[in-house]
Scaffold this motif. Structure first.
Motif, PDB file in Angstrom:
ATOM      1  N   GLY A  36       0.943  -1.305  -0.075  1.00  0.00           N
ATOM      2  CA  GLY A  36       0.089   0.072  -0.080  1.00  0.00           C
ATOM      3  C   GLY A  36       0.647   1.394   0.229  1.00  0.00           C
ATOM      4  O   GLY A  36      -0.024   2.346   0.202  1.00  0.00           O
ATOM      5  N   THR A  37       2.153   1.095   0.294  1.00  0.00           N
ATOM      6  CA  THR A  37       3.008   1.960  -0.284  1.00  0.00           C
ATOM      7  C   THR A  37       2.373   3.528  -1.183  1.00  0.00           C
ATOM      8  O   THR A  37       3.220   4.320  -0.826  1.00  0.00           O
ATOM      9  CB  THR A  37       4.425   1.686   0.147  1.00  0.00           C
ATOM     10  N   ALA A  38       2.561   2.598  -2.708  1.00  0.00           N
ATOM     11  CA  ALA A  38       2.551   3.752  -3.758  1.00  0.00           C
ATOM     12  C   ALA A  38       1.346   4.443  -3.342  1.00  0.00           C
ATOM     13  O   ALA A  38       1.372   5.694  -3.730  1.00  0.00           O
ATOM     14  CB  ALA A  38       2.315   2.152  -4.411  1.00  0.00           C
ATOM     15  N   PHE A  39       0.461   3.601  -2.920  1.00  0.00           N
ATOM     16  CA  PHE A  39      -1.551   4.479  -2.847  1.00  0.00           C
ATOM     17  C   PHE A  39      -1.207   5.366  -1.649  1.00  0.00           C
ATOM     18  O   PHE A  39      -1.368   6.134  -1.712  1.00  0.00           O
ATOM     19  CB  PHE A  39      -2.130   3.035  -2.428  1.00  0.00           C
ATOM     20  N   VAL A  40      -0.289   5.279  -0.784  1.00  0.00           N
ATOM     21  CA  VAL A  40      -0.018   6.597   0.119  1.00  0.00           C
ATOM     22  C   VAL A  40       0.184   7.379   0.159  1.00  0.00           C
ATOM     23  O   VAL A  40       0.300   8.568   0.235  1.00  0.00           O
ATOM     24  CB  VAL A  40       0.296   5.832   1.221  1.00  0.00           C
ATOM     25  N   GLU A  41       1.831   7.429  -0.895  1.00  0.00           N
ATOM     26  CA  GLU A  41       2.198   8.358  -1.378  1.00  0.00           C
ATOM     27  C   GLU A  41       2.283   8.294  -2.738  1.00  0.00           C
ATOM     28  O   GLU A  41       2.862   9.400  -3.340  1.00  0.00           O
ATOM     29  CB  GLU A  41       3.811   7.678  -1.415  1.00  0.00           C
ATOM     30  N   SER A  42       1.008   8.346  -3.244  1.00  0.00           N
ATOM     31  CA  SER A  42       0.788   8.663  -4.134  1.00  0.00           C
ATOM     32  C   SER A  42       0.850  10.196  -4.317  1.00  0.00           C
ATOM     33  O   SER A  42       0.614  10.915  -3.612  1.00  0.00           O
ATOM     34  CB  SER A  42      -0.804   8.244  -4.546  1.00  0.00           C
ATOM     35  N   ARG A  43       1.135  10.564  -6.252  1.00  0.00           N
ATOM     36  CA  ARG A  43       1.158  12.239  -6.336  1.00  0.00           C
ATOM     37  C   ARG A  43      -0.308  12.623  -5.960  1.00  0.00           C
ATOM     38  O   ARG A  43      -0.369  14.334  -5.985  1.00  0.00           O
ATOM     39  CB  ARG A  43       1.899  11.928  -7.633  1.00  0.00           C
ATOM     40  N   VAL A  44      -1.218  12.406  -6.677  1.00  0.00           N
ATOM     41  CA  VAL A  44      -2.599  12.298  -6.387  1.00  0.00           C
ATOM     42  C   VAL A  44      -3.346  13.063  -4.609  1.00  0.00           C
ATOM     43  O   VAL A  44      -3.364  14.202  -4.924  1.00  0.00           O
ATOM     44  CB  VAL A  44      -3.599  11.376  -6.963  1.00  0.00           C
ATOM     45  N   PHE A  45      -2.338  12.080  -4.030  1.00  0.00           N
ATOM     46  CA  PHE A  45      -3.178  12.857  -2.822  1.00  0.00           C
ATOM     47  C   PHE A  45      -1.802  14.002  -2.277  1.00  0.00           C
ATOM     48  O   PHE A  45      -2.890  15.494  -1.716  1.00  0.00           O
ATOM     49  CB  PHE A  45      -2.752  11.290  -1.624  1.00  0.00           C
ATOM     50  N   LYS A  46      -1.133  14.057  -3.064  1.00  0.00           N
ATOM     51  CA  LYS A  46      -0.316  15.381  -2.580  1.00  0.00           C
ATOM     52  C   LYS A  46      -0.537  16.216  -3.313  1.00  0.00           C
ATOM     53  O   LYS A  46      -0.629  17.817  -2.419  1.00  0.00           O
ATOM     54  CB  LYS A  46       1.719  15.097  -2.881  1.00  0.00           C
ATOM     55  N   PHE A  47      -1.041  16.014  -4.485  1.00  0.00           N
ATOM     56  CA  PHE A  47      -1.888  17.744  -5.189  1.00  0.00           C
ATOM     57  C   PHE A  47      -3.136  17.737  -4.424  1.00  0.00           C
ATOM     58  O   PHE A  47      -3.917  19.029  -3.853  1.00  0.00           O
ATOM     59  CB  PHE A  47      -2.174  16.875  -6.603  1.00  0.00           C
ATOM     60  N   PHE A  48      -3.451  16.823  -4.158  1.00  0.00           N
ATOM     61  CA  PHE A  48      -5.508  17.890  -3.435  1.00  0.00           C
ATOM     62  C   PHE A  48      -5.483  17.876  -1.604  1.00  0.00           C
ATOM     63  O   PHE A  48      -5.592  18.849  -1.463  1.00  0.00           O
ATOM     64  CB  PHE A  48      -5.721  15.665  -2.787  1.00  0.00           C
ATOM     65  N   ASN A  49      -4.155  17.623  -1.511  1.00  0.00           N
ATOM     66  CA  ASN A  49      -3.461  17.963  -0.165  1.00  0.00           C
ATOM     67  C   ASN A  49      -3.563  19.749   0.062  1.00  0.00           C
ATOM     68  O   ASN A  49      -4.099  20.834   0.493  1.00  0.00           O
ATOM     69  CB  ASN A  49      -2.075  17.271   1.005  1.00  0.00           C
ATOM     70  N   LYS A  50      -2.867  19.935  -1.724  1.00  0.00           N
ATOM     71  CA  LYS A  50      -3.267  21.807  -1.483  1.00  0.00           C
ATOM     72  C   LYS A  50      -3.958  22.491  -1.670  1.00  0.00           C
ATOM     73  O   LYS A  50      -4.234  23.058  -1.751  1.00  0.00           O
ATOM     74  CB  LYS A  50      -2.010  21.899  -3.136  1.00  0.00           C
ATOM     75  N   ILE A  51      -5.428  22.108  -2.479  1.00  0.00           N
ATOM     76  CA  ILE A  51      -6.361  21.989  -2.462  1.00  0.00           C
ATOM     77  C   ILE A  51      -7.643  21.547  -1.682  1.00  0.00           C
ATOM     78  O   ILE A  51      -8.987  21.837  -1.719  1.00  0.00           O
ATOM     79  CB  ILE A  51      -6.690  21.927  -4.467  1.00  0.00           C
ATOM     80  N   ALA A  52      -7.406  21.146  -0.233  1.00  0.00           N
ATOM     81  CA  ALA A  52      -7.873  20.731   0.211  1.00  0.00           C
ATOM     82  C   ALA A  52      -9.342  21.182   1.018  1.00  0.00           C
ATOM     83  O   ALA A  52     -10.391  20.951   0.710  1.00  0.00           O
ATOM     84  CB  ALA A  52      -7.676  19.800   1.188  1.00  0.00           C
ATOM     85  N   TYR A  53      -8.489  22.940   1.742  1.00  0.00           N
ATOM     86  CA  TYR A  53      -9.569  23.700   1.741  1.00  0.00           C
ATOM     87  C   TYR A  53     -10.393  24.495   1.076  1.00  0.00           C
ATOM     88  O   TYR A  53     -11.657  24.469   1.541  1.00  0.00           O
ATOM     89  CB  TYR A  53      -8.663  24.694   2.576  1.00  0.00           C
ATOM     90  N   GLY A  54      -9.692  24.097  -0.528  1.00  0.00           N
ATOM     91  CA  GLY A  54     -11.086  24.635  -1.600  1.00  0.00           C
ATOM     92  C   GLY A  54     -12.258  23.687  -1.173  1.00  0.00           C
ATOM     93  O   GLY A  54     -13.556  24.135  -1.730  1.00  0.00           O
ATOM     94  N   VAL A  55     -12.012  22.614  -1.896  1.00  0.00           N
ATOM     95  CA  VAL A  55     -12.461  21.864  -1.889  1.00  0.00           C
ATOM     96  C   VAL A  55     -13.238  21.286  -1.194  1.00  0.00           C
ATOM     97  O   VAL A  55     -14.680  21.557  -1.065  1.00  0.00           O
ATOM     98  CB  VAL A  55     -12.369  20.079  -1.972  1.00  0.00           C
ATOM     99  N   TYR A  56     -13.177  21.822  -0.017  1.00  0.00           N
ATOM    100  CA  TYR A  56     -14.029  21.595   1.563  1.00  0.00           C
ATOM    101  C   TYR A  56     -15.178  22.773   1.482  1.00  0.00           C
ATOM    102  O   TYR A  56     -16.315  22.560   2.256  1.00  0.00           O
ATOM    103  CB  TYR A  56     -13.263  21.448   3.010  1.00  0.00           C
ATOM    104  N   LEU A  57     -14.241  23.577   1.441  1.00  0.00           N
ATOM    105  CA  LEU A  57     -15.192  25.130   1.094  1.00  0.00           C
ATOM    106  C   LEU A  57     -15.876  25.188   0.221  1.00  0.00           C
ATOM    107  O   LEU A  57     -17.376  25.925   0.442  1.00  0.00           O
ATOM    108  CB  LEU A  57     -14.613  26.565   1.135  1.00  0.00           C
ATOM    109  N   THR A  58     -15.817  25.190  -1.315  1.00  0.00           N
ATOM    110  CA  THR A  58     -16.455  25.504  -2.639  1.00  0.00           C
ATOM    111  C   THR A  58     -17.433  24.364  -2.276  1.00  0.00           C
ATOM    112  O   THR A  58     -18.409  24.826  -3.739  1.00  0.00           O
ATOM    113  CB  THR A  58     -15.348  25.476  -3.254  1.00  0.00           C
ATOM    114  N   GLN A  59     -17.944  22.786  -2.427  1.00  0.00           N
ATOM    115  CA  GLN A  59     -18.501  22.330  -2.360  1.00  0.00           C
ATOM    116  C   GLN A  59     -19.763  22.340  -2.388  1.00  0.00           C
ATOM    117  O   GLN A  59     -21.014  21.915  -3.689  1.00  0.00           O
ATOM    118  CB  GLN A  59     -17.935  20.664  -1.834  1.00  0.00           C
ATOM    119  N   PHE A  60     -20.312  22.939  -1.187  1.00  0.00           N
ATOM    120  CA  PHE A  60     -21.773  23.295  -0.919  1.00  0.00           C
ATOM    121  C   PHE A  60     -22.390  23.813  -1.750  1.00  0.00           C
ATOM    122  O   PHE A  60     -23.440  24.067  -2.527  1.00  0.00           O
ATOM    123  CB  PHE A  60     -21.710  23.535   0.377  1.00  0.00           C
ATOM    124  N   PRO A  61     -21.595  25.234  -2.075  1.00  0.00           N
ATOM    125  CA  PRO A  61     -21.888  26.291  -2.902  1.00  0.00           C
ATOM    126  C   PRO A  61     -22.543  25.690  -4.700  1.00  0.00           C
ATOM    127  O   PRO A  61     -23.402  26.398  -4.995  1.00  0.00           O
ATOM    128  CB  PRO A  61     -20.909  27.337  -3.412  1.00  0.00           C
TER     129      PRO A  61
END
Length: 694
Positions: A607-632
């Motif tokens: 599972g190391t490849a999954f945990v260290e996926s670059r997708v998650f690294k990118f998502f971490n940068k926009i996570a706050y934006g995803v959290y705030l904007t999804q409901f509107p």
């Protein structure tokens, strides 16, 4: 001679049942049956047994008596009465504008027993009427009670399975009035919502249908919201932001600024920020596994929020919606509280981890600097979204439910935004909360402030500090249990829960830091454990597999254990719900701790490849934006929806909508979050300190 007859209770009695009952009846019995259907009593004889169903109401009357033409002929104003009579006279003459007004009003459709009870009519056709009178579109809420008349199963079908029970007085701008029917009516603009409510009530009261028409649920074309000082400030804020972004991008020469003003412009450079957001190199302070935890839980929470937004929408087969979410596997979505617990755990871990780093380096915590950094991290994006949803979004579009899910929410925000500015909005319930999904920000800020002296105490007196943490966690657990038991609430969205119980669960437990502190403090303890010298334990492959088996068993048990509460027909149980509320955060916290520890110690295996996926690294940068904007975004789409669509489980992951969430999150991150984080570093952070030293 006996004949075989198929008695269709629904069709014979007004199309309100779904099963065809095949009976052997004599000619005389058939005559009795025919007479009794229209007299309100059904007498059935089959296999030498007689069944009597006392039908307190003739469904043919219910069907035929439902008004097809709705106009307030007895309106409170003379102009309304005159326009209403003009409409009736013009309709007799088949004048086009009157035909449009009649056509735009909803009519009883086919498929009501499949959940097709919410009828919008034709919103745009109504607003296009501008002739002898102007058209006004109103969305009325109807409360139909067939169970009171003894027809429980028909009531169940008409209300799409009562997946969420509601009434016409419930708030509807964020929690859906799922079992109330929405009915679009086109009336002359001179008539008020009160006129329409009285007209509908007079025509429907004998059918046991309650009506509510709010003034805010009526729309006339080209009537804009009054201009306000707040709107001026919002426009000025966004124009200033656009100016800074434009100047920063134009004058960015790729060099680091020498003065604070040059650094400020660089902070708002879109070219620079876009490069940064797609730079996925590891940060030296990154903790293994946190990106994956955040990404997986954010996606699960996104789907849970989407399912709640979908409950606002009309579907031609809405009973299928209820049936799907009443299946055992739907427990994965109904246990959504554990996904929010994940973020509390991560917040507790990261906050304590960073504070412990400060204590190890300096032996103290700079409270002012920490609080200021937290404010700059959360508030600019939060403020931007509040201003946009309150003053800008309502003018961007319209639709049948637009006034409810966008306009009404805007009014709530305008009145209560100050509570969000102070991060205390989570203490006032969902009914009066601006951006209800941001209750987590209030809890997070309050728990962060409480963590500052707590970590100082742990640093100075390990035994006393840890004892206090365990004590607070235990008290929080007891509070959850007692609140659930005392108020008959549930932290699990059981099948048939009422809107009122959802709101009470939020008010008395879900949005209170005192009741949610347990999982946060588990994160605090984990941070202390990870930074200690005793966190690394050598395991062989078999032991590592056993650890992961225990980990996944805890996660599966926490999510799946209350599955019975998500099935149709569930009746509320105090003890079961109280136990879930009390101990689910602890079990989920143990799962997070074990998985986190295993990943940090390189026991993730395949599972190391999954945990260290670059997708998650990118998502971490926009996570706050995803959290705030999804409901509107979700509720924008609910508000502009014109007609019922056919429900499919695939709508839960509506690709175009998810792409919009992703794009908007990237935009808000590079234009608001990243620039203001850099502003803090320039004027209050390390770069400013170095500048002063020079």
């Amino acid at each position: 001679m006996a004949t075989r007859a198929c008695v269709l209770l629904a069709i014979c009695a007004g199309a309100f049942a779904r099963d065809c009952i095949e009976l052997t009846l004599s000619d005389r019995q058939q005559n009795i049956l025919t007479d009794s259907l229209f007299n309100g009593t059904i007498v059935l004889t089959a296999n030498n047994e007689t069944y009597i169903e006392s039908a307190k109401y003739d469904f043919l009357e219910l069907w035929d008596a439902f008004p097809k033409i709705v106009v307030p002929v007895n309106g409170t104003s003379e102009q309304c009465r005159r326009d209403s009579q003009m409409f009736l006279d013009s309709l007799d003459r088949l004048e086009l504008w009157a035909l449009k007004m009649f056509d735009a009003t909803a009519k009883p459709p086919s498929g009501i027993l499949s959940g097709n009870g919410n009828q919008y009519g034709d919103f745009d056709e109504c607003l296009s009427i501008d002739s002898a009178v102007r058209g006004k579109y109103c969305l009325a809420s109807l409360q139909v009670d067939l169970a009171h008349m003894g027809f429980t199963h028909l009531d169940y079908l008409v209300h799409s399975g009562h997946y969420i029970r509601s009434n016409i007085t419930d708030m509807g701008h964020r929690v859906p009035r799922y079992s109330s029917l929405l009915w679009g009516v086109c009336i002359p603009s001179s008539c008020s919502s009160y006129d329409l409510e009285q007209e509908l009530s007079n025509k429907l009261s004998h059918l046991r249908i309650s009506v509510r028409v709010q003034n805010t649920m009526c729309t006339v074309r080209d009537v804009k919201r009054p201009y306000s000082f707040g709107k001026s400030l919002a426009i000025a804020f966004f124009l200033g932001l656009l100016l800074l972004l434009g100047l920063g991008t134009i004058f960015d020469e790729g060099k680091e600024g020498a003065t604070n003003f040059e650094k400020l412009l660089n902070a708002f450079s879109l070219k620079r920020n876009i490069r940064k957001i797609f730079d996925l190199s590891d940060s030296p302070t990154r903790v293994k596994g946190l990106d994956a935890f955040r990404g997986v839980n954010a996606f699960a929470l996104l789907l849970a929020h989407k399912s709640m937004a979908m409950a606002h929408s009309p579907y031609a087969n809405k009973t299928s919606f209820s049936e799907v979410f009443g299946m055992p596997w739907a427990v994965v979505g109904r246990s959504a509280i554990v996904y929010t617990d994940s973020f509390l755990y991560l917040s507790g871990f990261l906050n304590s981890h960073n504070l412990l780093q400060d204590l190890e380096k300096k032996g103290t915590i700079d409270l002012k600097s920490r609080l200021l950094a937290r404010w700059f991290r959360l508030f600019p994006m939060f403020l931007s979204l509040m201003l946009f949803c309150t003053y800008i979004l309502p003018d961007l579009n319209n639709g049948p439910q637009w006034n409810l899910v966008v306009e009404e929410h805007s009014r709530v925000c305008e009145k209560n935004m100050w509570k969000s500015f102070l991060f205390i909005h989570n203490y006032f319930g969902f009914e009066e909360m601006c951006l209800t999904h941001t209750h987590q920000l209030g809890m997070d800020m309050q728990l962060y402030v409480a963590t500052l002296p707590l970590m100082l105490l742990v640093w100075k007196s390990r035994r006393l500090g840890l004892s206090l943490i365990f004590g607070i966690a235990a008290i929080s657990t007891v509070l959850r249990y007692l609140a659930t038991h005392w108020y008959d609430i549930s932290m699990f969205v059981y099948y048939g829960i009422s809107v009122q119980k959802l709101l009470e669960a939020a008010r008395y437990s879900y949005i209170l830091p005192t009741h949610r502190a347990t999982i946060y403090l588990i994160g605090v303890l984990m941070a202390y454990f990870i930074r200690s010298k005793r966190s690394h334990v050598k395991l062989n492959d078999t032991q590592a597999r056993l650890v992961w088996c225990l980990c996944f068993a805890l996660a599966a048990f926490t999510i799946v254990s209350p599955y019975r509460m998500g099935l149709e027909g569930y009746k509320y149980e105090h003890f079961t719900n109280a136990m879930f509320a009390a101990f689910a955060p602890i079990l989920w916290g143990l799962f997070m701790c074990i998985a986190h520890w295993a990943i940090c110690n390189d026991y993730a295996g395949i599972g190391t490849a999954f945990v260290e996926s670059r997708v998650f690294k990118f998502f971490n940068k926009i996570a706050y934006g995803v959290y705030l904007t999804q409901f509107p975004i979700f509720f924008y789409n609910v508000g502009v929806q014109r007609h019922a669509e056919f429900y499919s489980p695939l709508l839960l992951i509506h690709i175009p909508e998810m792409v919009v969430v992703l794009v908007v999150s990237i935009i808000t991150t590079v234009t608001i979050e990243m620039p203001f984080n850099q502003v803090y570093r320039i004027y209050f952070g390390k770069s400013q300190t170095k500048l002063k030293e020079k």
